[in-house]
Design a protein around this motif. Structure first.
Motif, short mmCIF file in Angstrom:
data_model
loop_
_atom_site.label_atom_id
_atom_site.label_comp_id
_atom_site.label_asym_id
_atom_site.label_seq_id
_atom_site.Cartn_x
_atom_site.Cartn_y
_atom_site.Cartn_z
N UNK A 1 0.82 -1.21 0.00
CA UNK A 1 0.00 0.00 0.00
C UNK A 1 0.86 1.27 0.00
N UNK A 2 1.99 1.24 0.67
CA UNK A 2 2.89 2.40 0.67
C UNK A 2 3.45 2.64 -0.73
N UNK A 3 3.91 1.56 -1.39
CA UNK A 3 4.45 1.72 -2.75
C UNK A 3 3.37 2.21 -3.71
N UNK A 4 2.14 1.72 -3.54
CA UNK A 4 1.04 2.22 -4.36
C UNK A 4 0.81 3.70 -4.09
N UNK A 5 0.76 4.06 -2.83
CA UNK A 5 0.51 5.44 -2.44
C UNK A 5 1.56 6.40 -2.99
N UNK A 6 2.81 5.94 -3.02
CA UNK A 6 3.91 6.77 -3.52
C UNK A 6 4.03 6.76 -5.03
N UNK A 7 3.19 6.00 -5.71
CA UNK A 7 3.21 5.96 -7.16
C UNK A 7 4.21 4.99 -7.75
N UNK A 8 4.72 4.06 -6.94
CA UNK A 8 5.72 3.10 -7.43
C UNK A 8 5.10 1.91 -8.15
N UNK A 9 3.79 1.78 -8.09
CA UNK A 9 3.15 0.65 -8.76
C UNK A 9 1.66 0.63 -8.51
N UNK A 10 1.00 -0.32 -9.17
CA UNK A 10 -0.43 -0.54 -9.04
C UNK A 10 -0.62 -1.91 -8.40
N UNK A 11 -1.69 -2.08 -7.63
CA UNK A 11 -1.93 -3.38 -7.01
C UNK A 11 -3.40 -3.72 -7.03
N UNK A 12 -3.68 -4.99 -7.26
CA UNK A 12 -5.04 -5.50 -7.12
C UNK A 12 -5.39 -5.62 -5.64
N UNK A 13 -6.58 -5.21 -5.31
CA UNK A 13 -7.14 -5.46 -3.98
C UNK A 13 -8.58 -5.88 -4.17
N UNK A 14 -9.14 -6.53 -3.18
CA UNK A 14 -10.49 -7.05 -3.26
C UNK A 14 -11.48 -6.03 -2.72
N UNK A 15 -12.40 -5.62 -3.59
CA UNK A 15 -13.44 -4.67 -3.18
C UNK A 15 -14.26 -5.29 -2.05
N UNK A 16 -14.57 -4.48 -1.06
CA UNK A 16 -15.34 -4.96 0.07
C UNK A 16 -14.49 -5.50 1.19
N UNK A 17 -13.23 -5.87 0.88
CA UNK A 17 -12.34 -6.37 1.93
C UNK A 17 -11.24 -5.38 2.27
N UNK A 18 -10.74 -4.63 1.26
CA UNK A 18 -9.69 -3.67 1.61
C UNK A 18 -10.25 -2.60 2.53
N UNK A 19 -11.53 -2.27 2.37
CA UNK A 19 -12.14 -1.25 3.23
C UNK A 19 -12.23 -1.72 4.69
N UNK A 20 -12.34 -3.02 4.87
CA UNK A 20 -12.47 -3.59 6.21
C UNK A 20 -11.14 -3.92 6.85
N UNK A 21 -10.07 -3.84 6.09
CA UNK A 21 -8.79 -4.30 6.62
C UNK A 21 -7.68 -3.27 6.56
N UNK A 22 -7.84 -2.21 5.78
CA UNK A 22 -6.78 -1.22 5.63
C UNK A 22 -7.29 0.14 6.07
N UNK A 23 -6.39 0.92 6.66
CA UNK A 23 -6.79 2.28 7.01
C UNK A 23 -6.93 3.09 5.72
#
Length: 196
Positions: free
Chosen positions: A152-174
């Protein structure tokens, strides 16, 4: 000490997304006070290790995500049961021009590094990522990261893209205001995920 009739169940999971499902199902069972009483223990490990431990009866059941057609799992060894289904979305930094788009195409992925999470080198996760992309003639830059935090940090900084599961990332990540989540349009029919 276990009472007579109590059961012990060892449950494995692959990632925080699978772990959220596992946690919620265990809590639901525990709160229901169903007989027999089950004492749960959990373990996080790579998909390959989880599948090996299941086949060797070192764990009783496991939660893994499933968003591709896998040719290298001997499905006859396992009883797969879907416990959750939703679509995959890409986590994209607001620094990336793709964040302005509503839908992401496969051509948009060209030139962007694709990130996947696995605690250890995992052909399974790399291949599942590639299985969701229809154009097999394009070489994509794919990088493994060893923690969800790093992903998530690398995504946030623009270093890459990542798949995440809709409905679950909201429940598990800030919530990270530097990220947007977009659906990808693929020539592959299946862009959904399920957890088995």
């Amino acid at each position: 000490m276990d009472r007579e009739g109590d059961l012990n169940l060892k449950v494995g999971y692959f990632s925080i997304f699978d772990g959220v499902l596992m946690r919620d199902l265990i809590l639901s069972y525990t709160r229901a006070k169903v007989n027999p009483t089950i004492h749960f223990s959990t373990i996080e490990e790579s998909v390959e290790h989880l599948l090996a431990d299941l086949s060797l009866s070192k764990v009783d059941c496991g939660f893994i995500n499933n968003y591709g057609e896998y040719h290298f799992i001997n499905r006859s060894l396992f009883n797969f049961v879907d416990v959750y289904e939703n679509e995959m979305v890409l986590a994209i930094s607001r620094l990336n021009p793709l964040s302005e788009k509503t839908l992401i195409t496969e051509n948009d992925l060209i030139g962007n590094q694709l990130l996947y999470y696995s605690t250890e080198v995992s052909d399974y996760m790399r291949e599942t990522f590639l299985e969701t992309i229809g154009n097999e003639n394009i070489q994509h830059s794919i990088k493994r990261v060893s923690s969800i935090e790093q992903l998530m940090i690398e995504c946030s900084l623009g270093s890459g893209l990542a798949y995440v599961t809709k409905g679950l990332y909201e429940r598990s990540l800030s919530c990270d205001p530097n990220l947007v989540f977009r659906k990808i349009l693929s020539t592959k029919e299946r862009q959904n995920t399920s957890c088995n």
